[in-house]
Scaffold this motif. Structure first.
Motif, PDB file in Angstrom:
ATOM      1  N   UNK A  33       0.765  -1.225   0.000  1.00  0.00           N
ATOM      2  CA  UNK A  33       0.000   0.000   0.000  1.00  0.00           C
ATOM      3  C   UNK A  33       0.803   1.285   0.000  1.00  0.00           C
ATOM      4  N   UNK A  34       0.142   2.337   0.470  1.00  0.00           N
ATOM      5  CA  UNK A  34       0.682   3.685   0.455  1.00  0.00           C
ATOM      6  C   UNK A  34       1.667   3.875   1.610  1.00  0.00           C
ATOM      7  N   UNK A  35       2.834   4.430   1.314  1.00  0.00           N
ATOM      8  CA  UNK A  35       3.817   4.668   2.368  1.00  0.00           C
ATOM      9  C   UNK A  35       3.326   5.765   3.316  1.00  0.00           C
ATOM     10  N   UNK A  36       3.719   5.628   4.572  1.00  0.00           N
ATOM     11  CA  UNK A  36       3.322   6.616   5.570  1.00  0.00           C
ATOM     12  C   UNK A  36       3.813   8.015   5.192  1.00  0.00           C
ATOM     13  N   UNK A  37       5.037   8.092   4.646  1.00  0.00           N
ATOM     14  CA  UNK A  37       5.583   9.391   4.280  1.00  0.00           C
ATOM     15  C   UNK A  37       4.764  10.045   3.168  1.00  0.00           C
ATOM     16  N   UNK A  43      -1.472  14.826   3.229  1.00  0.00           N
ATOM     17  CA  UNK A  43      -2.350  15.416   4.243  1.00  0.00           C
ATOM     18  C   UNK A  43      -1.785  16.705   4.830  1.00  0.00           C
ATOM     19  N   UNK A  44      -0.517  16.998   4.536  1.00  0.00           N
ATOM     20  CA  UNK A  44       0.086  18.217   5.053  1.00  0.00           C
ATOM     21  C   UNK A  44       0.450  18.139   6.526  1.00  0.00           C
ATOM     22  N   UNK A  45       0.780  16.938   7.009  1.00  0.00           N
ATOM     23  CA  UNK A  45       1.198  16.771   8.394  1.00  0.00           C
ATOM     24  C   UNK A  45       2.547  16.049   8.407  1.00  0.00           C
ATOM     25  N   UNK A  46       3.191  16.019   9.550  1.00  0.00           N
ATOM     26  CA  UNK A  46       4.487  15.365   9.635  1.00  0.00           C
ATOM     27  C   UNK A  46       4.326  13.848   9.714  1.00  0.00           C
ATOM     28  N   UNK A  47       5.350  13.135   9.293  1.00  0.00           N
ATOM     29  CA  UNK A  47       5.343  11.675   9.394  1.00  0.00           C
ATOM     30  C   UNK A  47       5.258  11.266  10.859  1.00  0.00           C
ATOM     31  N   UNK A  48       5.940  12.001  11.733  1.00  0.00           N
ATOM     32  CA  UNK A  48       5.925  11.667  13.156  1.00  0.00           C
ATOM     33  C   UNK A  48       4.512  11.790  13.732  1.00  0.00           C
ATOM     34  N   UNK A  49       3.785  12.822  13.313  1.00  0.00           N
ATOM     35  CA  UNK A  49       2.422  13.005  13.817  1.00  0.00           C
ATOM     36  C   UNK A  49       1.510  11.892  13.305  1.00  0.00           C
ATOM     37  N   UNK A  50       1.628  11.545  12.029  1.00  0.00           N
ATOM     38  CA  UNK A  50       0.827  10.460  11.471  1.00  0.00           C
ATOM     39  C   UNK A  50       1.134   9.148  12.190  1.00  0.00           C
ATOM     40  N   UNK A  55      -0.514   4.760  15.737  1.00  0.00           N
ATOM     41  CA  UNK A  55      -0.136   3.904  16.858  1.00  0.00           C
ATOM     42  C   UNK A  55      -0.946   4.176  18.119  1.00  0.00           C
ATOM     43  N   UNK A  56      -1.874   5.132  18.058  1.00  0.00           N
ATOM     44  CA  UNK A  56      -2.728   5.416  19.202  1.00  0.00           C
ATOM     45  C   UNK A  56      -2.088   6.287  20.260  1.00  0.00           C
ATOM     46  N   UNK A  57      -0.953   6.937  19.932  1.00  0.00           N
ATOM     47  CA  UNK A  57      -0.292   7.802  20.903  1.00  0.00           C
ATOM     48  C   UNK A  57      -0.823   9.236  20.835  1.00  0.00           C
ATOM     49  N   UNK A  58      -1.567   9.559  19.808  1.00  0.00           N
ATOM     50  CA  UNK A  58      -2.289  10.829  19.732  1.00  0.00           C
ATOM     51  C   UNK A  58      -3.744  10.496  19.440  1.00  0.00           C
ATOM     52  N   UNK A  59      -4.611  10.774  20.392  1.00  0.00           N
ATOM     53  CA  UNK A  59      -6.015  10.372  20.292  1.00  0.00           C
ATOM     54  C   UNK A  59      -6.948  11.540  19.983  1.00  0.00           C
TER      55      UNK A  59
END
Length: 277
Positions: A33-37, A43-50, A55-59
């Motif tokens: 599938x589609x790479x996270x990067x 989406x205009x967001x950082x890879x770290x935020x995605x 991973x459920x660390x930002x809810x």
């Protein structure tokens, strides 16, 4: 630990071929599938935020981020609604802290009256967990011999996943199984989680768990049934949501003339509503 929102985004990302979005194919990868990067860039967001979201660390992603992810994934209207719902329950609006009341098993008198008016048609009232709360005699004629109503508290979801007869009764069992698993996300989250964990998942097995967390948006086409008496039925479904009660009134209509004729033979001419308490 993952969240429903993160699970859905990751599953959808894995199902997308980069070339379908006009992106280059980067060759063999460990995951499909589609790479996270690439998703993060779209989406205009950082890879770290995605990564934190998946991973459920930002809810608690903002509405703007949720909408940007929906655009980046190319979601259709039904998938967008599901994404927003998952963001809502992941963010804690329906979390265990609020302990929402269990889904009501009481059917309002006015809803019962609608069922009476539909006799001897085929109709039922359910909640989001699949409990069949009331039904017409036509529904009993159609489903009774298949075993759906055998239990004291019949439940469509449990029947689909645990009763072997369901795989014959529903000609397109895979599609129906996806529908029932998907609908559980719309139930009150705490009640659903407790019921799933304690009662359904242990007997339904890994196939149920896979469908539940796959977040496949079911097409809900014509329902094809193989009646134990030998008839084959093709039915259309019209659903009236009863949001105050967290219930649905579902009416089944013949999709062709042959089904209409067979239903006329099957149904009793004068039925009575059966309510299940």
């Amino acid at each position: 630990m993952g969240t429903p929102l993160g699970d859905f985004i990751r599953a959808k990302r894995d199902s997308i071929q980069p070339e379908s979005l006009g992106l280059p194919d980067h060759g063999r990868r460990r995951s499909p599938g589609l790479r996270r990067v690439d998703l993060a860039a779209r989406a205009g967001i950082s890879v770290e935020y995605l990564t934190r979201i998946e991973q459920g660390r930002d809810r608690n992603p903002s509405v703007a981020v949720v909408n940007a992810l929906a655009d980046a994934l190319g979601l259709g209207p039904s998938e967008r609604d599901h994404l927003r719902h998952l963001a809502k329950i992941t963010g804690g609006v329906c979390s265990a802290h609020s302990r929402p009341a269990p889904p009501s098993r009481d059917v309002r008198p006015s809803v019962r009256q609608m069922l009476h008016l539909l006799e001897p048609g085929i109709a039922m009232v359910t909640n989001r967990l699949g409990d069949v709360l009331a039904h017409t005699s036509g529904f009993a004629s159609l489903t009774g011999e298949a075993g759906l109503l055998d239990a004291d508290g019949p439940n469509l979801t449990r029947y689909v996943f645990t009763d072997p007869r369901a795989r014959t009764f529903f000609a397109d069992w895979d599609a129906v199984a996806d529908e029932q698993a998907f609908d559980l996300w719309r139930g009150p989250s705490v009640e659903s989680a407790e019921w799933l964990t304690a009662q359904l998942a242990p007997v339904a097995g890994p196939d149920f768990t896979r469908r539940l967390h796959g977040h496949v948006i079911p097409p809900r086409g014509v329902l094809r049934l193989n009646h134990p008496a030998g008839q084959e039925f093709q039915l259309l479904r019209e659903t009236l949501d009863l949001p105050t009660d967290a219930q649905q009134l579902v009416v089944f209509l013949p999709a062709d003339d042959r089904t209409a004729e067979e239903l006329d033979r099957l149904r009793r001419p004068h039925g009575r509503l059966r309510a299940i308490s």
